[in-house]
Design a protein around this motif. Structure first.
Motif, PDB file in Angstrom:
ATOM      1  N   LEU A  30       0.757  -1.111   0.090  1.00 12.57           N
ATOM      2  CA  LEU A  30       0.273  -0.015   0.117  1.00 12.57           C
ATOM      3  C   LEU A  30       0.981   1.102  -0.056  1.00 12.57           C
ATOM      4  N   THR A  31       0.435   2.083  -0.768  1.00 14.04           N
ATOM      5  CA  THR A  31       1.025   3.431  -0.730  1.00 14.04           C
ATOM      6  C   THR A  31       0.395   4.538  -0.052  1.00 14.04           C
ATOM      7  N   LEU A  32       0.979   5.134   0.898  1.00  8.97           N
ATOM      8  CA  LEU A  32       0.307   6.236   1.831  1.00  8.97           C
ATOM      9  C   LEU A  32      -0.306   7.319   1.119  1.00  8.97           C
ATOM     10  N   LYS A  33      -1.216   7.897   0.886  1.00  9.43           N
ATOM     11  CA  LYS A  33      -1.660   9.077   0.050  1.00  9.43           C
ATOM     12  C   LYS A  33      -2.032  10.006   1.323  1.00  9.43           C
ATOM     13  N   GLY A  34      -1.382  11.282   1.100  1.00  7.27           N
ATOM     14  CA  GLY A  34      -1.726  12.341   2.089  1.00  7.27           C
ATOM     15  C   GLY A  34      -1.576  11.792   3.546  1.00  7.27           C
ATOM     16  N   GLY A  35      -0.603  10.888   3.716  1.00  6.77           N
ATOM     17  CA  GLY A  35      -0.180  10.478   4.919  1.00  6.77           C
ATOM     18  C   GLY A  35      -0.729   9.523   5.555  1.00  6.77           C
ATOM     19  N   ALA A  36      -1.747   8.641   4.926  1.00  9.37           N
ATOM     20  CA  ALA A  36      -2.542   7.642   5.369  1.00  9.37           C
ATOM     21  C   ALA A  36      -3.294   6.614   4.251  1.00  9.37           C
ATOM     22  N   VAL A  37      -3.321   5.692   4.568  1.00  9.43           N
ATOM     23  CA  VAL A  37      -4.113   4.752   3.849  1.00  9.43           C
ATOM     24  C   VAL A  37      -4.769   3.407   4.571  1.00  9.43           C
ATOM     25  N   ASP A  38      -5.823   3.218   4.136  1.00  9.41           N
ATOM     26  CA  ASP A  38      -6.475   2.068   4.766  1.00  9.41           C
ATOM     27  C   ASP A  38      -6.297   0.593   3.735  1.00  9.41           C
ATOM     28  N   CYS A  39      -5.881  -0.514   4.627  1.00 10.20           N
ATOM     29  CA  CYS A  39      -6.008  -1.629   3.816  1.00 10.20           C
ATOM     30  C   CYS A  39      -7.272  -1.899   3.412  1.00 10.20           C
ATOM     31  N   PRO A  40      -7.455  -2.420   1.998  1.00 14.60           N
ATOM     32  CA  PRO A  40      -8.737  -2.645   1.600  1.00 14.60           C
ATOM     33  C   PRO A  40      -9.248  -4.182   2.218  1.00 14.60           C
ATOM     34  N   TYR A  41      -8.154  -5.133   2.632  1.00 19.72           N
ATOM     35  CA  TYR A  41      -8.633  -6.281   3.071  1.00 19.72           C
ATOM     36  C   TYR A  41      -8.820  -6.448   4.599  1.00 19.72           C
ATOM     37  N   CYS A  42      -8.092  -5.972   5.277  1.00 18.79           N
ATOM     38  CA  CYS A  42      -8.577  -6.008   6.781  1.00 18.79           C
ATOM     39  C   CYS A  42      -8.859  -4.662   7.546  1.00 18.79           C
ATOM     40  N   GLY A  43      -8.620  -3.420   6.735  1.00 18.73           N
ATOM     41  CA  GLY A  43      -9.282  -2.213   7.242  1.00 18.73           C
ATOM     42  C   GLY A  43      -8.284  -1.604   8.166  1.00 18.73           C
ATOM     43  N   ARG A  44      -7.053  -2.193   8.147  1.00 22.03           N
ATOM     44  CA  ARG A  44      -6.091  -1.426   9.173  1.00 22.03           C
ATOM     45  C   ARG A  44      -5.838  -0.054   8.484  1.00 22.03           C
ATOM     46  N   HIS A  45      -5.878   1.046   9.552  1.00 27.49           N
ATOM     47  CA  HIS A  45      -5.394   2.306   8.966  1.00 27.49           C
ATOM     48  C   HIS A  45      -3.982   2.622   9.252  1.00 27.49           C
ATOM     49  N   TYR A  46      -3.291   2.835   8.180  1.00 25.10           N
ATOM     50  CA  TYR A  46      -1.761   3.108   8.172  1.00 25.10           C
ATOM     51  C   TYR A  46      -1.597   4.713   8.261  1.00 25.10           C
ATOM     52  N   VAL A  47      -0.869   5.178   9.262  1.00 23.79           N
ATOM     53  CA  VAL A  47      -0.646   6.419   9.242  1.00 23.79           C
ATOM     54  C   VAL A  47       0.888   6.815   9.135  1.00 23.79           C
ATOM     55  N   LEU A  48       1.267   7.803   8.497  1.00 30.93           N
ATOM     56  CA  LEU A  48       2.601   8.053   8.566  1.00 30.93           C
ATOM     57  C   LEU A  48       2.730   8.874   9.940  1.00 30.93           C
ATOM     58  N   LYS A  49       4.148   8.206  10.678  1.00 32.47           N
ATOM     59  CA  LYS A  49       4.445   8.612  11.775  1.00 32.47           C
ATOM     60  C   LYS A  49       5.168  10.164  11.737  1.00 32.47           C
ATOM     61  N   GLU A  50       4.743  10.851  12.759  1.00 25.78           N
ATOM     62  CA  GLU A  50       5.207  12.164  12.463  1.00 25.78           C
ATOM     63  C   GLU A  50       6.826  12.391  12.430  1.00 25.78           C
ATOM     64  N   GLY A  51       7.012  13.382  11.521  1.00 22.31           N
ATOM     65  CA  GLY A  51       8.605  13.393  11.152  1.00 22.31           C
ATOM     66  C   GLY A  51       8.912  12.475  10.292  1.00 22.31           C
TER      67      GLY A  51
END
Ligand SMILES: [Zn+2]
Length: 57
Positions: A30-51
């Motif tokens: 998955l590629t984060l867009k705007g600092g976040a992305v959701d996994c379409p399979y399991c729904g995990r929400h990935y966010v870019l760590k600050e910094g």
């Protein structure tokens, strides 16, 4: 399981396989867009760590 998990990552590209158990799924990248992305399979929400850098290495 309950609400979607939030995972902090340090790169704009993450791989997700849902982890062991009921939420497991084939590994996807998955590629984060705007600092976040959701996994379409399991729904995990990935966010870019600050910094973290958005630039590819
Ligand atoms: Zn997933």
């Amino acid at each position: 399981m309950s609400a979607a998990e939030i995972v902090e990552v340090e790169e704009a590209k993450v791989s997700c396989d849902g982890g062991p158990g009921a939420l497991g799924h084939p590994r996807v990248y998955l590629t984060l867009k705007g600092g976040a992305v959701d996994c379409p399979y399991c729904g995990r929400h990935y966010v870019l760590k600050e910094g973290a850098k958005l630039a590819a290495h």
